[in-house]
Scaffold this active site. Structure first.
Site, PDB file in Angstrom:
ATOM      1  N   TYR B 171      32.386  65.691  41.768  1.00 15.59           N
ATOM      2  CA  TYR B 171      33.333  65.940  40.680  1.00 15.59           C
ATOM      3  C   TYR B 171      32.613  66.576  39.501  1.00 15.59           C
ATOM      4  CZ  TYR B 171      36.989  62.979  42.809  1.00 15.59           C
ATOM      5  OH  TYR B 171      37.963  62.458  43.627  1.00 15.59           O
ATOM      6  N   LYS B 204      34.232  65.167  49.351  1.00 19.48           N
ATOM      7  CA  LYS B 204      35.515  64.926  48.706  1.00 19.48           C
ATOM      8  C   LYS B 204      35.518  65.678  47.389  1.00 19.48           C
ATOM      9  CE  LYS B 204      38.296  61.144  46.764  1.00 19.48           C
ATOM     10  NZ  LYS B 204      38.216  61.036  45.316  1.00 19.48           N
TER      11      LYS B 204
END
Lengths: 304, 304, 304, 304, 304
Positions: B171, B204
């Site tokens: 992220y 992810k």
């Protein structure tokens, strides 16, 4: 026989722990006058580290002696006695086997410049002193909180591997948190939840006020009823895996004895597991403390 | 039989991993209603750590109980359930063998003063809890990113040696990155590529926007068509070793259910491997969540 | 037979290394079309980490696939292929034994706020992936240079003990160094010398300019002739224990192909051991890259 | 036979060391033309690290080759040769057994932003290279001095356990110290004393000036006679456990040859154990250096 | 026979220690002219580290020799001799078995920029040198106090496991503490209590003044009588687990000899266990020091 269904129900929530860890939890849950009830009273004596000896013990000078606290906890039929390394070492031989002990493995003091604590004990210390658990303070919100979390992660993992449960003192302080926020309901529930997520077996928090600190959390609390202490305790308990973890509440500075009793009733009624009560105990004359503890036991037994 | 050619094709890309690690990847790929399709839906529940219990669960109070999430993931036929240490410990005994689990080994919270996380779990924890993988967040662009990378390098290496795959939540945040840049296509693809280079088995990332953040990267994207989400997903997949690594996309804050379905179609059409979908699941009533997951399964099966 | 006297002469300079380490150096020196000549061409692909995937590979999209680089290095008959962990893992099984590989064990990226790198691989990784060497970047002059030096000291010692040689990318940057100084002759020779003193087996530096950066060093260079690149290469080689260490030079950003050839001739004529050439290779179409590498081989063979 | 009573007397001062460590001290004390006299000349070559290769070796280009220094030290009959890791590795095979070597395990360079050094070697390196001692620089007064002291404490303890003595370069620098203070008598004696207290076997300091730096120390020096270098050397020697530790003095930048001889006479007359002399040696043509070392040997033998 | 009931009574307070640790405490308590009385005089010589050799020893030049201090402590019949690593190494062979020694494992010096010390010795050093204890300084109130506490926690735990007791020099300094506060009664008692809680076997503090530093502590001291040094000593002793830990007091800078005697009487009368007296000993001529120590022994024996 204190290995009651209440105890079994609690232990069954610790479904991932090895038998050694569950056995030590059971030692605490089955010991003393509340043994078997699922309720707990723990005597913690780390105020000498936090505030110094005179501020802690001058009011009741017998309390300078570590044996005093062991004996008090034993005679009052409490579930456990918690203290830093040196204090336990000074009595662990004499009182071996008479009461479960919790080694407080980090401590701060009056001169701390940051919001943190020093690690002052270890899992090996807990084992050699025959302790039933280790205790560790984290300060959620503090700038050093990640370091503290990583310390207890490592020590808790080691403890679990040798059958020692972990008690986390989760006290929000520092960072962006206001003074009022330290006792806010949302903050306290969050701190308790973090302790649960870190794998604590017993979670120790302060009794929360009805204040809601975090702007983003306000909508979630907006239409709830948080006016009584019992309801607030229940919210904290729910935040600990819906009651799957033992939660005990601390009493704060010594205060009016009726307030102490009311706190215990609220904890009990809200579904909390008990009290961890230091200064209110050893800063009174022994007879008075014994009487107070006797009544607290009665309250937790639901007798009043 | 779910050990299909789709699964074999994916596993063949993990050509340097030992059989234990590939077997755990296969456990995830062959479990649940999407087992064997090469597609995945994972339920992650770490929002209690990130945002606190009330903000996460008050809207659907059953979700305070860790068992709720295990059961939901099992009943919905998902591929895996991911959560921090305490939450897995609270259900790993009851649900052992019923669904692959992913231990999220680092976590942040609402009070973090820096852009970083605390390590709150370990490979040993994953082994003793029977997990199929570990999960770790890195924040590319953050001042502490090198420290985070070195943490996951060490833990991932240990995991690989004992047959545990690694999921990296990559992220981008912090440093010189703008808020808009966190979701930029170039940034997201770069973050995914970094995760791949660090040796992640499952990557992810967030669904990227069409914004291009980095000046130096603009010429490379200038004449491409990035107008649809499917094309952007395809670019991220290409950035993960030309599709040699499993890439799943997160859904973000809970939102309109049709948007959730459209995201899944775009992920599928762009060649992504699936969704990791938390708040959109457990912040709805169970029946509604079950229905939503049922349709997501259909979408990933190409049935709609 | 490529175990020539040129190879033996080079190996004899590594007189303190164990047979395992010398054997791995020999693997690199005897492999490919330059095997046995004492000259080397190495393909490094870590630009995806440094600059992101699109900036690195969009110009030649086949290069998104880690297998592309393995195959290119093999087909072009290069001596070795160097890449970070994930990229090697993605091909080490398929291409095992077909080309010596170098695991780049630290990496930076476009968001780095300090002049440093993250450790992203280990000696154990190198062993399990069958690598012939590890590679590590140090930034002499950077504020963090001592930390970087201590990292490679530790990892290089571990590597030597298990027969793995170390390649040090010695790139002066940061601190009091000017931009022009990064390529200065005195600085480059100093950086190469530091790598040699730290125990590197192969030293990788940039081709130096004729600029002299350090005031104190100017008298030493004052009456020398540094006008040609070959003379400057020779000075760098001399600074690496009078030629007792292998020195290869990097090509920098992709550029005009004739400049690439001229660099190689200068490296050869100055007594350097070869080129480590990344972007100039994989940012061209494969056929063009193959042709270029073919000519570079010819140049290093002294055929043109 | 060089195992003289002078050597025995020195060794007897190392009464707590294991036989291995004393044997290595004896190797140094009994080697070369001064073997058995209790006097020492050591050739240190770490200037390439500290100042770069050109500033160190361009004046005498043969010195670029690590073998040059080994051979010079051997041919001149010196007691030991000291250098960083890479330089020893480049000759340790060829010259094994011909001269005791000292592995300098930390090093700085011209770009250091703080007053510290990087650890660049280890005790294991010293063992595998057959070294007779390790060498380490501390900078008393520097902000990082405690870190440096803890590094050498740990490495020295490891060294002692495997029979390797420690040489400490104790060079006061940084912090509140003035430039003039770096060479002050009180400061130098203090630095030498600290090295002794840290457990050094051989202490290397600079020849002190007559300046007294520390206000609090002035009364102690007020009525002493510090006008000659010999008297100052004697004070430093006294500060090293009243002469129970070997103390050698460094010569500083290359200078007039008669000054070099005079320094040696002063060291000898003050009771110092010898010289550690680098730039004054290898920055002269070999023949000149050999002649100079020959005379230094004569001086230390008391022949002139 | 010195294994008296006084000694047995003291040892019985160390109820959690293993026999090895208690045996080493007994070595100190039963050695010398005060052996068996429960009183102690310890000679500490670390002033060379703290203030440099000239300021420490120039006034009595024989004291430059480490043997001087060993011999003085032995001849005066003291209980133990404490010094840093190098000083003990320089005499441990000669004087093995003649007097218990305490290895001081951390040290500061005149250039320290922060309020901290460097670790300069280890438990392994203590074992190989035959020491009866380790000594460690903590600076409660200093910004680095938590780091210091964690260092001694680790080393003390290691020491206990191999039968070595720990002496903690607990000297409040730094942080918010005023200069006057360093000697305040509340501060000294607190510092002693912290040492006890950290698990020290012997606690070394300075003789406190009647000043009360901490605002919150003032009420506790308000109505007490702290006018005499004996009363203040008694309060410190009480703060050390009600006398369950050995407490010795340091004498500070060298001073009038009658003040030294009076200090000892006050320590004795207040229930302290003795003196740790350095500069007042070795900064006098030996004969004078011997006479002084003889009288101190008499005082502690209650003979005057």
């Amino acid at each position: 026989m204190t290995f009651t269904s209440a105890v079994k129900a609690i232990l069954s929530n610790y479904e991932s722990d090895n038998p050694g860890t569950r056995a030590n939890l059971a030692r605490i849950l089955t010991h003393g006058r509340l043994g078997g009830t699922g309720k707990l009273i723990i005597l913690p004596v780390d105020q000498g580290f936090e505030h110094g000896p005179a501020r802690s013990f001058a009011i009741n000078p017998d309390a300078y002696d570590p044996h005093y606290h062991y004996q008090l906890a034993i005679d009052a039929g409490l579930n456990a006695y918690a203290a830093p390394l040196g204090a336990l070492e000074a009595g662990a031989g004499t009182f071996a086997g008479q009461i479960p002990t919790i080694l407080k493995i980090n401590s701060s003091n009056s001169w701390a410049s940051g919001i943190n604590q020093a690690v002052t004990g270890s899992v090996e210390d807990a084992l050699r002193l025959g302790c039933a658990a280790i205790g560790f303070t984290v300060y959620p919100a503090a700038d050093d909180m990640f370091d503290m979390m990583e310390e207890i992660r490592e020590m808790s993992a080691e403890a679990k591997s040798v059958g020692i449960p972990t008690v986390i003192w989760s006290y929000p302080r520092g960072g962006k948190l206001t003074k009022e926020g330290e006792l806010a309901l949302d903050v306290g529930a969050y701190a308790a939840h973090i302790a649960a997520l870190m794998g604590a077996h017993i979670i120790k928090v302060k009794l929360p006020s009805a204040h809601i600190e975090q702007k983003e959390a306000k909508p979630m609390y907006g239409d709830g009823d948080w006016s009584t202490q019992g309801l607030r305790v229940a919210h904290v308990v729910k935040s600990c895996f819906n009651g799957r973890r033992i939660v005990v509440f601390s009493g704060g500075a010594s205060k009016d004895i009726d307030a102490v009793y009311q706190d215990a009733r609220d904890i009990r009624d809200g579904g909390g597991n008990g009290s961890i009560i230091g200064r209110n105990t050893f800063q009174r004359p022994r007879a008075e403390a014994m009487a107070m503890l006797d009544r607290l036991v009665s309250i937790y037994k639901g007798e009043e």
